[in-house]
Structures are given as C-alpha cells and as structure tokens.
Design an enzyme around this catalytic site. Structure first.
Site, short mmCIF file in Angstrom:
data_model
loop_
_atom_site.label_atom_id
_atom_site.label_comp_id
_atom_site.label_asym_id
_atom_site.label_seq_id
_atom_site.Cartn_x
_atom_site.Cartn_y
_atom_site.Cartn_z
N SER A 1 0.83 -1.21 0.00
CA SER A 1 0.00 0.00 0.00
C SER A 1 0.87 1.26 0.00
O SER A 1 1.68 1.46 -0.90
CB SER A 1 -0.98 -0.04 1.18
OG SER A 1 -1.98 0.92 1.03
N ASP B 1 -9.81 -4.78 -5.13
CA ASP B 1 -9.17 -3.53 -4.70
C ASP B 1 -9.52 -2.41 -5.68
O ASP B 1 -9.37 -2.56 -6.89
CB ASP B 1 -7.66 -3.75 -4.65
CG ASP B 1 -6.93 -2.66 -3.91
OD1 ASP B 1 -7.40 -1.51 -3.91
OD2 ASP B 1 -5.86 -2.94 -3.35
#
Length: 322
Positions: free
Chosen positions: A165, A266
């Site tokens: 991330s 995602d």
C-alpha cells in the site's frame, strides 16, 4: 479546556481523526507487540534497533533460525497505512514479517518511519531512504556501531526492498531515487516487490469512478490531502501518480527484478496494472512480474493473514527473495 480538544479539523473514517489543537486519533492499525527471541509459529528471532537518532528512525529486524553463519537474502520493508497509521511494531506486521522471513530464509528489516500528519510527506520518503542507506552501509567494514545481524548474516549481493500500500509507494519512490543517485558503497537492489501500491491521480483508470465529486470523497484522495497538503500538482504529483504526463521515466527504476501484486476487489487494481504496463513499455531493462489474486481486497495478505490466499501470496513473495 476539553471542549477545544473535541473540535475536529479533519476526519477520514475509518482511519484517522485530526483535531484543531493538532492532536491526532488513529482509528485503524493493529496493537503494538514486542519482538520475540523465538516466534512460536516460525522460530524467527526479532529485535528492535535504532537506525538513526537524528532523524529518529527505528526498525524491527528478523532473523530466521538455523542460520549457521551463512549469508542470507536481505529484505528492507516499508509498512502500509496511508502514511498516517500502522507501525513496523504492530501485531499484523510482525506476524507477516515472521512468516516472510521464515518462508524466504531471509533477514528482514521493517522500517519504522515517521507518520503524517505530525510529520507530513516527504518526511517518510526521506526516512526510508536514510534507513536503506544505513542498512547497505553494513556491506563495508570498520564501523563498530554496526548491527550484528546485518553485518554477519546479510548477503549484500541479494538486497531486496518491499512494501504494501503506502509502503509500496515508498518502495517505488525509493527505487526511482536509487536509480538516479545510487546506494552507499555501490550496493545494487537486486529486486523489489510492490504489493497493492498506493497510487492515484485525477484521470480515472479502468473501473474507477469518473464522477469528480465522488473521487474527491475517496480515501485515496482525502488521505493524500492530509499527508502531503502542499505538494505541487496534488494527486497528480509523480510520487503518487508515476504515469502522469511529465513524470520521470520508469526506465530509471533502480533494481533488476520487480514484482507488482494486485487484488481483484481492490479499488486501485486497474491503476496498478497500468503502472505495471507502463514499466514494461518504458524501456526498463529488468525482469517484471504481475501477480493478480482473485476474490481478494486491499492488503488481504496482512489483514486476513490466516486465509489460504494470504499464505499463498506470502509464499510467492518469499520465493521471489532468492
């Protein structure tokens, strides 16, 4: 005295709340845990170390069992959390690093960089660069202040950098800097993995919503406003949008192998695939791999760490560290 404390300046749910008096309440992130002389699940040893007093940077370092003085691959890791929460010392990160160190039979060092908004970007970029340079400085002799596990067990011909991330965003920007500036003592980064990297931009990619007002409500937008409020170009600065017009060429990535990992559910999946394609088309000379996991969401391998998909991805990342 208490009433002003309750006035909220910025709130990004379910992650963080910032008050007008400057205090910060972190609503996400797992509890902090102590390192272990021998992790019950993996047998990996860990300890906390100081990388730098000024700036204040620390780290948790992991050593797999049965090392017998052989040199092992070295992974420098940057945790996720939107640049504003989570920690190298948290439960989920420690569990993940133990498994990765064990599966890869590698020395792993997870960097505790300073968090925004108290320490706005580019501080985290600088901290991670400082930490990486300190780690690779262990390749040379003569400094009594060296960390024994690095100088004894790490193979500096097999240095890897990884992150998830926001941590994967830190990896990308570290690779760009390594490509242009080089590392201490001429050490090269053999490979890097970017797991679900935090990239964003004003132009929608793939299945992303095209509604401007909706896009500005998304955490990818609001967190960037919080952690790097004064950056030129906002969400289209190349550090967040590496494929924006005028961004430095991705051919400059300073590693020999690159693995980009995405997850089907995602929101940033298509943007990451665009990044992967852009690296492939840039003229970058390295070996490139894309891992796309069906049925999973952002950072599942850390947040849902007992699942079969999580264990499989960790094993895949471990096999990358050769």
């Amino acid at each position: 005295m208490g009433s002003h404390r309750n006035e909220i300046a910025t709130e990004i749910l379910p992650f963080i709340r910032v008050y007008k008096d400057g205090s910060v309440q972190r609503l996400s992130g797992s509890p902090l845990v102590q390192p272990s002389a021998s992790d019950p699940e993996t047998g990996v040893s860990s300890k906390d170390i100081i990388v730098s007093e000024n700036p204040p940077i620390s780290a948790r370092i992991y050593l797999p069992k049965q090392t017998l003085d052989q040199k092992l691959p070295l992974l420098v890791y940057f945790h996720g959390g939107g640049f504003c929460f989570e920690s190298a010392f948290s439960f989920v990160e420690t569990k993940y690093m133990n498994r990765l160190s064990c599966s890869a039979n590698a020395v792993v060092i997870s960097i505790e960089y300073r968090l925004a908004p108290e320490h706005p970007l580019p501080i985290a970029y600088e901290d991670c660069w400082t930490a990486l340079q300190w780690v690779v400085s262990h390749n040379s002799n003569g400094d009594s202040n060296k960390e024994h596990w690095l100088s004894t067990y790490a193979d500096f011909d097999r240095v890897y950098v990884g992150g998830d991330s926001a941590g994967a965003n830190l990896v990308h920007n570290t690779l760009m800097r390594a490509g242009s500036e080089g590392l201490s003592g001429g050490v090269k980064i053999k490979g890097a993995f970017l797991t679900h990297p935090y990239f964003w931009g004003s132009n929608p990619v793939g299945s992303e919503t095209k509604d401007i007002k909706e896009r500005e409500k998304l955490a990818m937008y609001t967190i960037w406003q919080l952690v790097y409020p004064d950056v030129a170009g906002g969400i289209d600065n190349p550090v967040l949008n590496p494929v924006v017009a005028g961004a430095p060429s991705l051919a400059g990535l300073g590693c020999s192998r690159l693995l980009v990992s995405v997850a089907e559910k995602d929101l940033m999946r298509d943007r990451r695939i665009l990044y992967y394609d852009a690296v492939k088309e840039s003229g970058w000379k390295g070996e490139l791999e894309l891992v796309d996991v069906e049925g999973e969401d952002h950072a599942f391998h850390i947040l849902v760490h007992e699942s079969d998909h999580a264990k499989k991805l960790i094993q895949h990342l471990a096999s990358f560290l050769v």
